[in-house]
Write a protein that holds these residues in place. Sequence first.
Motif, PDB file in Angstrom:
ATOM      1  N   VAL A 128       0.850  -1.189   0.000  1.00 25.71           N
ATOM      2  CA  VAL A 128       0.000   0.000   0.000  1.00 25.71           C
ATOM      3  C   VAL A 128       0.886   1.239   0.000  1.00 25.71           C
ATOM      4  N   HIS A 129       0.601   2.160  -0.916  1.00 23.10           N
ATOM      5  CA  HIS A 129       1.296   3.453  -0.966  1.00 23.10           C
ATOM      6  C   HIS A 129       0.406   4.503  -0.304  1.00 23.10           C
ATOM      7  N   ARG A 186       3.309  13.940   0.172  1.00 19.08           N
ATOM      8  CA  ARG A 186       2.346  13.918  -0.943  1.00 19.08           C
ATOM      9  C   ARG A 186       0.971  13.521  -0.409  1.00 19.08           C
ATOM     10  N   THR A 187       0.602  14.117   0.709  1.00 23.98           N
ATOM     11  CA  THR A 187      -0.663  13.778   1.351  1.00 23.98           C
ATOM     12  C   THR A 187      -1.852  14.169   0.489  1.00 23.98           C
ATOM     13  N   GLU A 188      -1.650  15.091  -0.467  1.00 22.77           N
ATOM     14  CA  GLU A 188      -2.748  15.402  -1.380  1.00 22.77           C
ATOM     15  C   GLU A 188      -3.056  14.215  -2.300  1.00 22.77           C
ATOM     16  N   TRP A 189      -2.121  13.268  -2.417  1.00 23.53           N
ATOM     17  CA  TRP A 189      -2.371  12.043  -3.185  1.00 23.53           C
ATOM     18  C   TRP A 189      -3.167  11.042  -2.348  1.00 23.53           C
ATOM     19  N   PRO A 237      -2.379   5.525  -5.363  1.00 22.28           N
ATOM     20  CA  PRO A 237      -3.224   6.620  -5.844  1.00 22.28           C
ATOM     21  C   PRO A 237      -2.436   7.889  -6.117  1.00 22.28           C
ATOM     22  N   SER A 238      -3.099   8.799  -6.783  1.00 22.04           N
ATOM     23  CA  SER A 238      -2.556  10.138  -6.990  1.00 22.04           C
ATOM     24  C   SER A 238      -3.744  11.088  -7.116  1.00 22.04           C
ATOM     25  N   THR A 239      -3.453  12.346  -7.347  1.00 23.91           N
ATOM     26  CA  THR A 239      -4.531  13.292  -7.602  1.00 23.91           C
ATOM     27  C   THR A 239      -5.173  13.004  -8.964  1.00 23.91           C
ATOM     28  N   VAL A 240      -6.386  13.466  -9.126  1.00 22.40           N
ATOM     29  CA  VAL A 240      -7.070  13.309 -10.415  1.00 22.40           C
ATOM     30  C   VAL A 240      -6.267  13.989 -11.517  1.00 22.40           C
ATOM     31  N   ALA A 252       1.994   8.420 -21.587  1.00 24.07           N
ATOM     32  CA  ALA A 252       3.320   8.819 -21.124  1.00 24.07           C
ATOM     33  C   ALA A 252       3.232   9.898 -20.053  1.00 24.07           C
ATOM     34  N   ALA A 253       2.233  10.754 -20.133  1.00 20.74           N
ATOM     35  CA  ALA A 253       2.146  11.897 -19.231  1.00 20.74           C
ATOM     36  C   ALA A 253       1.474  11.561 -17.907  1.00 20.74           C
ATOM     37  N   ALA A 254       0.533  10.620 -17.900  1.00 21.78           N
ATOM     38  CA  ALA A 254      -0.258  10.333 -16.709  1.00 21.78           C
ATOM     39  C   ALA A 254       0.535   9.540 -15.684  1.00 21.78           C
ATOM     40  N   TRP A 255       0.225   9.764 -14.401  1.00 25.48           N
ATOM     41  CA  TRP A 255       0.833   8.988 -13.331  1.00 25.48           C
ATOM     42  C   TRP A 255       0.358   7.538 -13.422  1.00 25.48           C
ATOM     43  N   GLY A 256       1.270   6.597 -13.143  1.00 31.40           N
ATOM     44  CA  GLY A 256       0.938   5.180 -13.179  1.00 31.40           C
ATOM     45  C   GLY A 256       0.641   4.645 -11.796  1.00 31.40           C
ATOM     46  N   GLY A 257      -0.464   3.957 -11.657  1.00 33.74           N
ATOM     47  CA  GLY A 257      -0.821   3.351 -10.371  1.00 33.74           C
ATOM     48  C   GLY A 257      -2.316   3.150 -10.290  1.00 33.74           C
ATOM     49  N   ILE A 258      -2.729   2.050  -9.665  1.00 37.84           N
ATOM     50  CA  ILE A 258      -4.147   1.706  -9.525  1.00 37.84           C
ATOM     51  C   ILE A 258      -4.568   1.944  -8.085  1.00 37.84           C
ATOM     52  N   ALA A 259      -5.613   2.731  -7.883  1.00 35.73           N
ATOM     53  CA  ALA A 259      -6.191   2.932  -6.557  1.00 35.73           C
ATOM     54  C   ALA A 259      -7.292   1.897  -6.363  1.00 35.73           C
TER      55      ALA A 259
END
Length: 462
Positions: free
Chosen positions: A76-77, A83-86, A325-328, A339-346
């Motif tokens: 879990v990330h 990066r608490t906004e994530w 996760p990350s921000t929207v 290529a530009a979007a953050w990678g990761g599944i919430a």
Amino acid sequence: MDVGTMGGLTGGHGGRPDLVLRGRAVLPEGERPAAVAVTGGTIVAVGPADARFDAVEDRTLCPDEVLIPGLVDTHVHVNEPGRTEWEGFATATAAAAAGGVTTIVDMPLNSIPPTVSPEALDVKRAAAAGAAAVDVGFWGGAIPSSLGSLRALHDAGVFGFKCFLAPSGVDEFPHLDRTQLDAALDELAEFDGLLIVHAEDPDELPHGYGGGRGYAGYLASRPDGAEVAAVEHVVEGVRRTGGRAHVLHVSSAEVLPVLRAAKADGLRVTAETCPHYLTFTDTDVPDGATRFKCAPPIRGSRNQDLLWEALDDGTIDLVVTDHSPSTVELKTAGGGDFAAAWGGIAGLQLGLAAVWTQAERRGVPLASVVGWMASATAGLVGLDDRGAIVPGRRADLAVLAPDAELVVDATRLEHRNPVTAYDGAQLRGVVRETWLAGAPARPGVGRGALLDRPTHVALTAT
């Protein structure tokens, strides 16, 4: 026999159990009707469903419900602090509790500072203190600058050490090259520390991927061969040192022969996969749908079938969410450009439902799913006080309605940002209640403990 008179029922209210739960239950020997007695946060007896107990509270589950052990998610990330906004400990553990997860182990990135020293671990613990709705443990990080000083972080209580063999995506957590991987394995072998590895070999990643909205292009940029080469390096290192390693988020079935051979040779190598690899295939990912972007990537349907087979035969040991996760804004950066979007599944709240939905379709019993997501994960990190409904274990429990259906609405999930690959998916399996040490686990109620690595057992998946 009156089970309430059996040994072990001490404490509580004059020797009475605090709580008895009756109904179908997933036990180590399989699913059957049972009565589970709890005193002082510990399971003190498991008997037939009609066993006599003089309990303070005696509750019978609904006919469509099953009692399962609380899940242990070792990948879990949380991202706090920095990066608490994530994401953050309050929101991540609220999602965990809502999904039947009673213990998480937090990755050393993407927080700032990353957990690569005892001082950074102190910062992480301070951020989590009082905020966690479930129990939280911590991984340490093996990066080039922390090599040679891993023992201090091990002694501070981390469960093991995460490394990347390809760029991690954040500058403060650089990857290890082949020589540094060998150095990390050498160092950890001295005190039997566990190395957990993001296994992609950068030399096998093709150059020149320019991005774009096409998922096929992104998939081709993370080929199976990159996973295979990296896992081969890890296995060679374990063979040489006699140490231990765990391969994270296996996505490619081409890795499986390497893992099978390592296990056949008695090497201490374990592996995991994730709900998104067991749920989605490449044809489920529309062009521009960067909510599905992860590394390694979601692959084809035959590949997915082989991952399920590998879970069944024990080549893959366990299932964890890799909640990342990350921000929207980051997840949709570039307007659908992979290529530009953050990678990761919430997916922390949805892991159990996602895996059970596919397992039920494949004829895989719920007991197997629980084994992969509770007992095996607890075994990986040596938490032998949880992960199964057994007398003497903690009363970390969840009530699951396995036939109840839900349509995922990302805006109603507990994690911080309303974006997930599962948005709109129809899943089976609704968690109706979660208990942490015999008391309800509720979002916003910081009852979770901060865990240290156990020192009395070897850390191996079971």
